[in-house]
Scaffold this motif. Sequence first.
Motif, PDB file in Angstrom:
ATOM      1  N   GLY A   1       0.826  -1.193   0.000  1.00  0.00           N
ATOM      2  CA  GLY A   1       0.000   0.000   0.000  1.00  0.00           C
ATOM      3  C   GLY A   1       0.864   1.248   0.000  1.00  0.00           C
ATOM      4  O   GLY A   1       2.092   1.181   0.070  1.00  0.00           O
TER       5      GLY A   1
ATOM      6  N   ALA B   1      -4.302  -0.416   0.093  1.00  0.00           N
ATOM      7  CA  ALA B   1      -3.790  -1.328   1.111  1.00  0.00           C
ATOM      8  C   ALA B   1      -4.267  -2.759   0.858  1.00  0.00           C
ATOM      9  O   ALA B   1      -5.443  -2.989   0.566  1.00  0.00           O
TER      10      ALA B   1
ATOM     11  N   SER C   1      -9.473  -0.935   1.515  1.00  0.00           N
ATOM     12  CA  SER C   1      -8.175  -0.585   0.937  1.00  0.00           C
ATOM     13  C   SER C   1      -7.757   0.843   1.233  1.00  0.00           C
ATOM     14  O   SER C   1      -6.633   1.231   0.917  1.00  0.00           O
TER      15      SER C   1
END
Length: 618
Positions: free
Chosen positions: A552, A566, A611
Amino acid sequence: MTVTGPDDGRIARLMTALGLMAICAFHLAGVFTVLISPEHVWYSDPVLTYDYSLHFQQINATTAFLGDARWHGYDPYFMGGYLKANLFNVDSKGWALFVFALESLLGRGCAFNLFIPVSLLIIPLMGYAACRVTGFARAASLTGALFYVSVFWSAEPLTMVHWGLLSFVIASSAAVPVGLSILCFDPDKHRFRWIWTGLGTAGAFLIHALTPLLLLPGVIGLLWMPVIRNRKFWIFILGVLALVIAVNLGWLAPFIRNLDQLTSSAHIFTLQNTDPRFLVKYFSSPEHVWLVAAYVMGVAGVLVLMTERNIGRAAALAAGPLLFLGLAGFGSFAQVTARLQPVRFMVAAHWAVLPIAGYGIKWIFTFAGNASRRNLSVFLAVLLLLPAIPSIFTTHPDVPPGGRLLSSTMPPVLKQLENWIRSRTDDSARILMEDSGTLSGHRYFGIYYPGLVPLRTGRQLIGGPWPYMFIKSHIVDYHEGVLLGRPIERYLPEEFEAIANAYNLGWVICWSDRSRLFFDDLPSGIVREEVLGDFVTYRLARSHSYILNGSGKVRADFNRLAVDQAQSEDGEYLLSYHYVPGLKALPMGFIKPELLPGLPLPFIRVRGTGSRFGIEYF
């Protein structure tokens, strides 16, 4: 000189105002001749010399926190993140507020520089005020203003302003009249003292963290004075305390909460004294003869007040210089006071002796016969001013030809180094940059340049903006060949690799022989790039990521981290930033500290939500 009723005539007030303006103009002429060029005040770049680069970095952080309506915060640009403002900016709050108020109009660098002459203008005004609140006439108080100016140009204050202890010098000059106004306060007279004392005390606390010590003599003096039974007086004292607490609560509260993070021992580097005969040697120096005269007048002042049976006032006024001289001469021998860098208190002692010395000068008048006391005041003022004249109108030994003590320009080598940082590094990893300070001869030319790198280039470092921090977390730094509290030559290659991975190091800049030998001898994973003067740069051959497990991108700014794209197997991430209490994961998720083997401080373990998620400091 007289210490009784001031002349209330309109002409006398006008002449006094003109005299004070002339003294201030003379003082400012010296400021622009010796300290800083007038054009540098208006530069967009800040003064960089010595501690000024450090304070500019502090103020940059603090003004960012003020923009969030906070007085403290999490700074991710050093040591992987730590509570900077409340542990380190305690001596520049007034400066930060000045910049915060004017930066939108003048720019941050210009507002920072402008504070220097504006604050130094306080010095003669405080000398005048110190005499006035003690009962001196206007003409005599002008002598006090000249004494303040003379002390500045002929003793420690000029040196300390050069080093960057500007806030302490200003706080010391202001603390004397503010402390005396508390001591001499009369609730039934001079109503302006209510405002002067209350706002002055609160403001002094904003100027420097050591203001409580600087005001202590005035408070102690109350013990020696007759008990004031007027209820208004005690209401006033409580009101001043409430005002001080209210004005300073924003940064004092978090500072007090984190006192346990201060180091248990002081770095011995400057402003320390290990010689018990320090005071004797100091006052026996030929260059301090005129200061000896001031202290002799102080002793005479004590005797005069005692013969007048005013023992309480004598003890109260003598408390200041005695306390500060004691700190300067012997404070370094005790761990508690050594942390204060006690020699700096010589500044406060010189100015605190002024009021009691005034009573000693009164003793001279008893032998003056029919001579005009006002003329004698002028004569004594000129004598006090004479030692300052050579300092103002001759080249200071530390001033380069045609230059000033304070400068907003960088040496050519540092410009080359900064160009290398901008062109050969990026924000995907940290730079391991060897710091330097007093003990190593200021390898960055009297500038704490590593502290400015994040501001000027956007790169992150480990360490801090100053190599001699007084907080426990400063063990995570790299200065003078010492990395994380251990000489760098004692690391095995695999140990250094573990540090590089944990702190996401991508490049190295060093200057010491021991560091260059270590990096040149590493068997693999490092490439020497350029030699720029005393500096050698290296590139570490490793992948870059601020996420130590998974993948990430992390974007850092004051008080917050933003994680994007991420990915990890279990939804948890270990970030290459230090954990401190007060961090929260947003919008949801837990966050906790995790200590890695062999490293002194914990990192951030967080469970994100999808994410994209953020971490903020509350």
